[in-house]
Design a protein around this motif. Structure first.
Motif, PDB file in Angstrom:
ATOM      1  N   MET A 116     -35.249 -63.923 -44.160  1.00 43.09           N
ATOM      2  CA  MET A 116     -36.128 -62.753 -44.076  1.00 43.09           C
ATOM      3  C   MET A 116     -35.375 -61.507 -43.609  1.00 43.09           C
ATOM      4  N   ALA A 117     -34.461 -61.667 -42.682  1.00 43.99           N
ATOM      5  CA  ALA A 117     -33.663 -60.524 -42.248  1.00 43.99           C
ATOM      6  C   ALA A 117     -32.837 -59.992 -43.413  1.00 43.99           C
ATOM      7  N   MET A 118     -32.298 -60.891 -44.212  1.00 39.45           N
ATOM      8  CA  MET A 118     -31.509 -60.475 -45.377  1.00 39.45           C
ATOM      9  C   MET A 118     -32.373 -59.721 -46.380  1.00 39.45           C
ATOM     10  N   VAL A 119     -33.560 -60.250 -46.681  1.00 40.37           N
ATOM     11  CA  VAL A 119     -34.451 -59.585 -47.642  1.00 40.37           C
ATOM     12  C   VAL A 119     -34.876 -58.221 -47.110  1.00 40.37           C
ATOM     13  N   GLY A 120     -35.161 -58.140 -45.805  1.00 44.47           N
ATOM     14  CA  GLY A 120     -35.511 -56.854 -45.211  1.00 44.47           C
ATOM     15  C   GLY A 120     -34.397 -55.838 -45.375  1.00 44.47           C
ATOM     16  N   ASN A 121     -33.157 -56.273 -45.198  1.00 41.63           N
ATOM     17  CA  ASN A 121     -32.016 -55.369 -45.377  1.00 41.63           C
ATOM     18  C   ASN A 121     -31.826 -54.981 -46.836  1.00 41.63           C
ATOM     19  N   LEU A 122     -32.095 -55.912 -47.736  1.00 37.46           N
ATOM     20  CA  LEU A 122     -31.928 -55.642 -49.163  1.00 37.46           C
ATOM     21  C   LEU A 122     -33.045 -54.769 -49.726  1.00 37.46           C
ATOM     22  N   LYS A 123     -34.197 -54.735 -49.039  1.00 35.49           N
ATOM     23  CA  LYS A 123     -35.343 -53.906 -49.422  1.00 35.49           C
ATOM     24  C   LYS A 123     -35.823 -54.229 -50.840  1.00 35.49           C
ATOM     25  N   SER A 155     -50.483 -65.967 -42.617  1.00 38.43           N
ATOM     26  CA  SER A 155     -50.578 -64.927 -41.585  1.00 38.43           C
ATOM     27  C   SER A 155     -49.332 -64.941 -40.708  1.00 38.43           C
ATOM     28  N   GLU A 156     -48.834 -66.122 -40.379  1.00 32.86           N
ATOM     29  CA  GLU A 156     -47.603 -66.240 -39.581  1.00 32.86           C
ATOM     30  C   GLU A 156     -46.380 -65.771 -40.359  1.00 32.86           C
ATOM     31  N   ARG A 157     -46.268 -66.201 -41.586  1.00 36.18           N
ATOM     32  CA  ARG A 157     -45.100 -65.844 -42.399  1.00 36.18           C
ATOM     33  C   ARG A 157     -45.072 -64.347 -42.696  1.00 36.18           C
ATOM     34  N   LEU A 158     -46.247 -63.751 -42.946  1.00 36.80           N
ATOM     35  CA  LEU A 158     -46.313 -62.310 -43.212  1.00 36.80           C
ATOM     36  C   LEU A 158     -45.980 -61.498 -41.967  1.00 36.80           C
ATOM     37  N   ILE A 162     -39.826 -56.205 -44.318  1.00 37.22           N
ATOM     38  CA  ILE A 162     -40.170 -56.541 -45.706  1.00 37.22           C
ATOM     39  C   ILE A 162     -41.480 -55.848 -46.050  1.00 37.22           C
ATOM     40  N   THR A 163     -41.448 -54.988 -47.045  1.00 34.71           N
ATOM     41  CA  THR A 163     -42.608 -54.134 -47.359  1.00 34.71           C
ATOM     42  C   THR A 163     -43.315 -54.517 -48.653  1.00 34.71           C
TER      43      THR A 163
END
Length: 274
Positions: free
Chosen positions: A128-135, A168-171, A179-180
């Motif tokens: 998730m941190a990677m996906v957030g950085n990749l946008k 709800s937890e995963r989101l 992650i948007t």
């Protein structure tokens, strides 16, 4: 409802179709058919011509009890094919089916547009941190355990309530990593019995409360062919029927092996609702 793919807004108010391209030798329906680059290119061209908005490329089989393969093997299968696809079809929106953050990073750097994670970040704590950085948009599926163990993890207090709590937890975790553009996938066939799959489909509209796009993947799965006492090869008609039900209950994306028939489902249900 829209998602941003490589700077392009994709409007999901009309459902879209995601075509499946398996690069594995052991996927349950088309394993081994598209490992060759020429065959892969022909299949991508066919799916795009038939109306696919996305192509979902996977190099790790997630069928029940599938053989585990290394990260190096997954990359070896995936990256050369991604490169030739994007060279031939520069505008294609490729979703990469992986639960590994390093594979996700490499795929996006080559030119993929979305990440499709069967574990919603649970099999790789860095995902998730990677996906957030990749946008990039992130498809997060409901599953328990791994493809090797999930069929033994089908006990729920209340299937739908447990799944809604899971999302709800995963989101919340996804939001904490920036992650948007999350997309949820209820995971038909993953840690669910055949009866539970039909219960899930029957109550699919309840997932609208999450207010994020809903991806449904029932294409040629055993919930169809075992119920009809047939095989995956003969489950296209059943797939179209359940895709139609999913669309009527709020699916935004259909993930399928057969793009033409899924696009027809979308057109007919859209005409009905309009």
């Amino acid at each position: 409802m829209t998602i941003n793919c490589k700077g392009k807004l994709i409007d999901l108010s009309t459902p879209k179709v995601m075509g499946i391209l398996n690069l594995t030798p052991d996927s349950f329906f088309d394993g081994g058919k598209f490992q060759d680059q020429t065959a892969s290119l022909k299949q991508v061209e066919r799916m795009l011509n038939e109306g696919a908005t996305f192509i979902d490329v996977g190099a790790y089989s997630s069928r029940p009890k599938a053989e585990h393969v290394s990260e190096a093997e997954e990359l070896k299968r995936l990256l050369p094919v991604l490169e030739v696809i994007l060279e031939e079809f520069s505008e294609v929106l490729i979703s990469v089916d992986t639960f590994r953050s390093k594979v996700a990073k490499a795929a996006i750097e080559v030119g993929a547009a979305l990440i499709n994670d069967i574990s919603a970040g649970q099999m790789d704590p860095q995902m998730m941190a990677m996906v957030g950085n990749l946008k990039v948009p992130y498809i997060m599926m409901h599953m328990r355990g791994t493809p090797q163990t999930m069929q033994n993890l089908t006990q729920y207090d209340d299937l739908i309530k447990d799944m809604l709590f899971y999302f709800s937890e995963r989101l919340a975790e996804a939001r904490s990593h920036g992650i948007t553009n999350p997309i949820i996938d209820p995971g038909f066939g993953f840690a669910k019995t055949r009866e539970q799959n039909f219960e899930l489909l029957d109550h699919l509209e309840l997932f609208k409360i999450i207010e994020h796009p809903l991806l449904v993947g029932v294409s040629r799965k055993s919930m169809i062919y075992k119920t009809l006492d047939t095989t995956a090869e003969h489950a296209l008609n059943g797939t179209s029927i359940l895709n139609t039900v999913a669309l009527q209950k709020g699916a935004s994306i259909l993930r399928v092996h057969d793009v033409k028939e899924a696009v027809e489902c979308v057109k007919l249900v859209t005409a009905l609702h309009s």
